[in-house]
Design an enzyme around this catalytic site. Structure first.
Site, PDB file in Angstrom:
ATOM      1  N   GLU A  53      -2.477  -7.707   5.980  1.00  0.00           N
ATOM      2  CA  GLU A  53      -2.674  -6.316   5.587  1.00  0.00           C
ATOM      3  C   GLU A  53      -2.111  -6.485   3.997  1.00  0.00           C
ATOM      4  O   GLU A  53      -2.719  -5.388   3.193  1.00  0.00           O
ATOM      5  CB  GLU A  53      -1.657  -5.720   6.452  1.00  0.00           C
ATOM      6  CG  GLU A  53      -1.939  -4.137   6.487  1.00  0.00           C
ATOM      7  CD  GLU A  53      -3.220  -3.618   6.254  1.00  0.00           C
ATOM      8  OE1 GLU A  53      -3.776  -2.778   5.485  1.00  0.00           O
ATOM      9  OE2 GLU A  53      -4.169  -4.008   7.284  1.00  0.00           O
ATOM     10  N   GLY A  54      -1.340  -7.248   3.732  1.00  0.00           N
ATOM     11  CA  GLY A  54      -1.195  -7.205   2.187  1.00  0.00           C
ATOM     12  C   GLY A  54      -2.238  -7.333   1.405  1.00  0.00           C
ATOM     13  O   GLY A  54      -2.797  -6.603   0.565  1.00  0.00           O
ATOM     14  N   HIS A  55      -3.150  -8.382   1.588  1.00  0.00           N
ATOM     15  CA  HIS A  55      -4.703  -8.681   1.037  1.00  0.00           C
ATOM     16  C   HIS A  55      -5.391  -7.380   1.115  1.00  0.00           C
ATOM     17  O   HIS A  55      -6.083  -6.785   0.368  1.00  0.00           O
ATOM     18  CB  HIS A  55      -5.294  -9.756   1.594  1.00  0.00           C
ATOM     19  CG  HIS A  55      -4.552 -11.064   1.279  1.00  0.00           C
ATOM     20  ND1 HIS A  55      -3.928 -11.963   2.478  1.00  0.00           N
ATOM     21  CD2 HIS A  55      -4.160 -12.019   0.465  1.00  0.00           C
ATOM     22  CE1 HIS A  55      -3.401 -13.065   1.867  1.00  0.00           C
ATOM     23  NE2 HIS A  55      -3.544 -13.122   0.808  1.00  0.00           N
TER      24      HIS A  55
END
Ligand code: PAF
Length: 293
Positions: free
Chosen positions: A34-36
């Protein structure tokens, strides 16, 4: 669209450029989480076209680091990105070159950043930022990006890229986006998947220690060495007798100036707390950027 060769990338970029499209670059090493995806989302919002690069960059890994076992999940990554763009597939290129494409025979030109690249990760991982800066500059040139997106999770990396772009007059606007955390506070990272279930549970101590330091700081404690001791105490907290302690080693805990990354003793109006800790055989990094003090 998945592209492996630089010729095909160049051809597509040329077409995009002919339509005056604004191009965003999201450099990654894959194993997307989810960070990317938050970076890709921001690029899609702000740019007409986006290139997500997926390349496990050999020259940023030192001897004995996890280059060979770094998770490589290209099919799943592409599926996630395709789902994200849906019908608007023509707005996204996934560029996944191999090492020979990025570093052709005889390759011997590198970008060496000083200043913010020298302490912390720079000391613990010699050559790391040279590898990062070199590949990021190459990707910026190959994609002719207008914007490039990085996560605050790698705070020092972002500071190094900002310095490089400024120093070399690279015509790219760099955006640093917030850390995305799991519900229990652990910063998302491709390396979290190395953790055993118990190691994963104990890894939340990084977030706990940073949160406590922020509380103390906001309550008026401005002496960095005192706060560092508080963080170390939490990181080294005692586990029940029968419980294995998965927090193996603290590489560093440091309070630094957000721009120069120089250590501070008396904290002023803003600071970054950076830490690197070995948990369950895996080196995790995390940070809090704290301002308005
Ligand atoms: O943050 C990463 O995943 C890498 O360091 C980067 C920026 C993609 C360069 O290889």
């Amino acid at each position: 669209m998945l592209i492996h060769s630089r010729e095909e990338l160049r051809e597509n970029i040329r077409k995009w450029r002919n339509t005056q499209a604004k191009i965003g670059l999201v450099p990654t090493m894959g194993a997307l989480h989810e960070g990317h995806l938050s970076l890709v989302r921001q690029s899609l919002e702000e740019c007409d076209k986006t290139v997500v690069s997926i390349f496990v960059n050999p020259i940023q890994f030192g001897p004995g680091e996890d280059f060979s076992r770094y998770p490589r999940t290209l099919d799943a990554d592409v599926a996630l990105l395709e789902k994200m763009v849906g019908e608007e597939r023509d707005r996204l290129i996934v560029f996944s070159p191999d090492a020979e494409t990025m570093y052709s025979p005889g390759f011997c030109t590198h970008v060496v950043v000083g200043g913010p690249a020298l302490p912390l990760e720079g000391e613990k991982r010699p050559g790391h930022f040279q590898g990062v800066a070199t590949v990021v500059l190459k990707l910026m040139l190959m994609t002719q990006a207008d914007m490039a997106y990085f996560g605050q999770k790698d705070f020092q990396q972002a500071a190094v890229i900002l310095r490089m772009v400024e120093d070399l007059d690279v015509p790219v606007c760099v955006k640093v986006c917030p850390i995305i955390r799991e519900e229990d506070g652990l910063a998302m990272s491709s390396r979290n998947r190395y953790l055993s279930p118990e190691g994963r549970k104990q890894a939340t101590v990084l977030y706990e220690s940073l949160s406590l330091a922020e509380q103390l700081l906001r309550a008026g404690e401005r002496h960095a060495p005192t706060l560092e001791r508080n963080i170390l105490e939490i990181l080294h907290k005692k586990y029940e007798k029968e419980q294995v302690n998965y927090i193996e080693r603290v590489d560093y805990v440091n309070f630094v100036d957000p721009k120069t990354l120089e250590s501070v003793t008396e904290i002023g109006s803003s600071v970054v707390i950076l830490l690197a800790v070995y948990v369950d055989g895996t080196r995790l990094i995390d940070n809090f950027f704290i301002d308005n003090l």
